[in-house]
Design a protein around this motif. Structure first.
Motif, short mmCIF file in Angstrom:
data_model
loop_
_atom_site.label_atom_id
_atom_site.label_comp_id
_atom_site.label_asym_id
_atom_site.label_seq_id
_atom_site.Cartn_x
_atom_site.Cartn_y
_atom_site.Cartn_z
N ALA A 156 0.86 -1.18 0.00
CA ALA A 156 0.00 0.00 0.00
C ALA A 156 0.89 1.23 0.00
CB ALA A 156 -0.91 0.00 1.22
N ILE A 157 0.60 2.19 -0.87
CA ILE A 157 1.47 3.35 -1.07
C ILE A 157 0.78 4.63 -0.61
CG2 ILE A 157 2.70 4.70 -2.83
CD1 ILE A 157 2.71 2.08 -4.52
N ARG A 158 1.53 5.48 0.08
CA ARG A 158 1.01 6.77 0.52
C ARG A 158 1.22 7.81 -0.58
NH1 ARG A 158 1.68 7.88 6.68
NH2 ARG A 158 1.72 5.80 7.61
N PRO A 159 0.17 8.31 -1.20
CA PRO A 159 0.34 9.32 -2.25
C PRO A 159 0.97 10.59 -1.68
CG PRO A 159 -1.85 8.35 -2.34
CD PRO A 159 -1.24 7.90 -1.05
N ASP A 160 1.91 11.18 -2.42
CA ASP A 160 2.60 12.36 -1.91
C ASP A 160 1.74 13.62 -1.96
OD1 ASP A 160 2.57 12.83 -4.62
OD2 ASP A 160 4.75 12.68 -4.88
N TRP A 161 0.58 13.56 -2.64
CA TRP A 161 -0.29 14.74 -2.71
C TRP A 161 -1.30 14.78 -1.57
CZ3 TRP A 161 -5.53 13.76 -3.35
CH2 TRP A 161 -5.89 12.51 -3.87
N TRP A 162 -1.36 13.73 -0.75
CA TRP A 162 -2.31 13.71 0.36
C TRP A 162 -1.93 14.74 1.42
CZ3 TRP A 162 -4.24 8.39 2.46
CH2 TRP A 162 -4.98 7.73 1.45
N PRO A 163 -2.90 15.49 1.96
CA PRO A 163 -2.62 16.37 3.10
C PRO A 163 -2.34 15.54 4.35
CG PRO A 163 -4.97 16.36 2.59
CD PRO A 163 -4.30 15.59 1.49
#
Length: 253
Positions: free
Chosen positions: A232-239
């Motif tokens: 599972a990857i954390r998107p870099d655009w997420w606040p």
């Protein structure tokens, strides 16, 4: 104030005359702003800048032009152009398959269309639509507003759509091994963490419980396919407030 609820319209299929194009890639994403590439926002078969976007929808005398994707800058630029021409700024040796763009979009964690965002089922906040310029909390009433607004202002979304990567035990990417609808589970306990919603090659999207998806060293896999591991990857655009640790702090406070 009177409202006109219905009007007669004529719909003409222009699919053979026009094509939708997308310009994307590493050199167009991240820190690239529209202001840094002004020609991409205005260039077309006409020298004028079409700020209203009318040319993209009607093909008027301003020509056809590129516009920043309104969802995320990292998705690049899109435009509608005559099918018998190559759009401006498209180099002949850089044209690529639509599948490559679909994979790029999945890697960013952006779903689109009723296949990836099921009508009547999907909760907009879980599909991250607040971060994609798709929901307004300032406008007047609309269907589902109370539920959406209440959930948003409570600030706790336990499940979200995440980019996924499918690999084997050694971390090598596994192509075409996972189908939409597959369940993501803890490998050790078989406890369900979420569901794969979209899959393409070794990439996909999944609606997963955040706390469990990023819980320590727990290994995720596909139920019934224990050889397929899930990252599972954390998107870099997420606040920051979307991440589990922030939500836990908010609830405790």
């Amino acid at each position: 104030m009177p409202y006109r609820l219905r009007s007669k319209v004529e719909i003409e299929n222009l699919a053979t005359k026009f094509s939708c194009w997308q310009r994307f890639g590493g050199n167009l994403s991240g820190n690239t702003k529209s202001a840094e590439e002004p020609e991409a926002s205005s260039v077309g078969y006409g020298a004028s800048i079409d700020g209203t976007g009318m040319s993209a929808s009607q093909g008027n005398n301003l020509g056809w032009q590129w516009y920043t994707d309104p969802r995320l800058e990292t998705l690049g630029f899109r435009g509608i152009f005559p099918s018998n021409t190559t759009p401006p700024l498209v180099e002949a040796d850089k044209e690529t398959s639509e599948q490559n763009y679909l994979q790029w979009r999945l890697e960013k964690g952006v779903a689109e269309g009723s296949t990836e965002i099921p009508k009547g089922e999907a909760v907009p906040l879980e599909y991250n639509l607040t971060g994609l310029n798709a929901i307004s909390f300032d406008k007047g009433c609309y269907v589902g507003q109370e539920f959406i607004a209440r959930t948003h202002h409570r600030g706790v979304i336990r499940k979200r759509l995440l980019p996924l990567k499918f690999v084997n035990e050694s971390g090598k990417e596994m192509e075409q091994k996972v189908a939409p609808g597959s369940e993501v589970v803890y490998t050790s306990s078989d406890k369900k963490v979420g569901t794969v919603t979209t899959a393409l090659g070794c990439r996909g999207l999944g609606l997963l419980r955040l706390e469990e998806a990023f819980k320590g060293s727990r290994i995720l896999s596909i139920r019934g396919q224990e050889d397929v591991k899930v990252e599972a990857i954390r998107p870099d655009w997420w606040p920051a407030e979307w991440f589990p640790e922030h939500q836990q702090h908010t609830v405790a406070a």
